[in-house]
Write a protein that holds these residues in place. Structure first.
Motif, PDB file in Angstrom:
ATOM      1  N   ASP A  17      27.202 -47.031   2.938  1.00  0.00           N
ATOM      2  CA  ASP A  17      25.904 -46.979   1.689  1.00  0.00           C
ATOM      3  C   ASP A  17      26.881 -48.274   0.618  1.00  0.00           C
ATOM      4  N   PRO A  18      25.422 -49.461   0.562  1.00  0.00           N
ATOM      5  CA  PRO A  18      26.280 -49.996  -0.553  1.00  0.00           C
ATOM      6  C   PRO A  18      27.354 -50.252  -1.449  1.00  0.00           C
ATOM      7  N   GLU A  19      28.380 -50.805  -2.005  1.00  0.00           N
ATOM      8  CA  GLU A  19      28.769 -50.225  -3.795  1.00  0.00           C
ATOM      9  C   GLU A  19      28.168 -51.094  -4.568  1.00  0.00           C
ATOM     10  N   VAL A  20      27.858 -50.462  -5.500  1.00  0.00           N
ATOM     11  CA  VAL A  20      27.103 -51.552  -6.898  1.00  0.00           C
ATOM     12  C   VAL A  20      27.989 -51.153  -7.664  1.00  0.00           C
ATOM     13  N   ARG A  21      28.506 -52.389  -8.419  1.00  0.00           N
ATOM     14  CA  ARG A  21      29.191 -51.900  -9.567  1.00  0.00           C
ATOM     15  C   ARG A  21      29.253 -53.475 -11.169  1.00  0.00           C
ATOM     16  N   PHE A  22      29.751 -53.097 -11.980  1.00  0.00           N
ATOM     17  CA  PHE A  22      29.297 -54.195 -13.090  1.00  0.00           C
ATOM     18  C   PHE A  22      30.750 -55.075 -13.240  1.00  0.00           C
ATOM     19  N   MET A  23      30.014 -56.619 -13.218  1.00  0.00           N
ATOM     20  CA  MET A  23      31.013 -57.745 -13.869  1.00  0.00           C
ATOM     21  C   MET A  23      31.179 -57.611 -15.153  1.00  0.00           C
ATOM     22  N   PRO A  24      32.134 -58.090 -15.894  1.00  0.00           N
ATOM     23  CA  PRO A  24      32.485 -58.042 -17.411  1.00  0.00           C
ATOM     24  C   PRO A  24      31.271 -58.166 -18.070  1.00  0.00           C
TER      25      PRO A  24
END
Length: 140
Positions: A17-24
């Motif tokens: 599954d794709p990993e979603v994260r947030f940039m600064p």
């Protein structure tokens, strides 16, 4: 530099599954591994051979990230266009590492889901969303 091209086109299946994260700055980014492969018949033994190549994909285009987050899972077959990009980073041991990945930038890149459309219950044929790029008939 004029007269050069950095373009990658891949068709493959997600390994997990794709990993979603947030940039600064709050922007969403997703990453996943994509498997491509080739199959051939060994000329000497006549045996069927297979080789899988794994590609690290990172997507910064927030609209594509939303589609991936909502509709793409492990095993999904996709078509994508992006650019090769190499970055350096320092691991936990303090060793400098290099990673080359396929990147779909904020305003570049393309992704098409090649698997048949599915509803939340998993049945085929229902229209999940009219603005999701989906195709079953790419000529090869």
């Amino acid at each position: 530099m004029a007269g050069t091209l950095n373009k990658v086109t891949l068709i493959g299946n997600l390994g997990k599954d794709p990993e979603v994260r947030f940039m600064p700055d709050g922007a969403k980014v997703t990453s996943f591994s994509l498997a491509t492969g080739e199959i051939w018949k060994d000329k000497v033994s006549g045996e069927r051979k297979e080789k899988t190549e794994w590609h690290r994909i990172t997507i910064f285009n927030e609209r594509i990230v939303e589609i991936v987050e909502k509709y793409v899972r492990k095993g999904t077959k996709i078509y994508l266009e992006g650019q090769l990009q190499t970055r350096s980073w320092t691991d936990k041991s303090g060793i400098e590492r290099l990673t080359t990945e396929v990147v779909l930038g904020k305003f570049r890149g393309d992704l098409i889901i090649l698997d048949p459309k599915k509803t939340e219950t998993g049945s085929e044929g229902a229209d999940v969303s009219s603005d999701i790029p989906v195709s079953d008939d790419i000529p090869f």
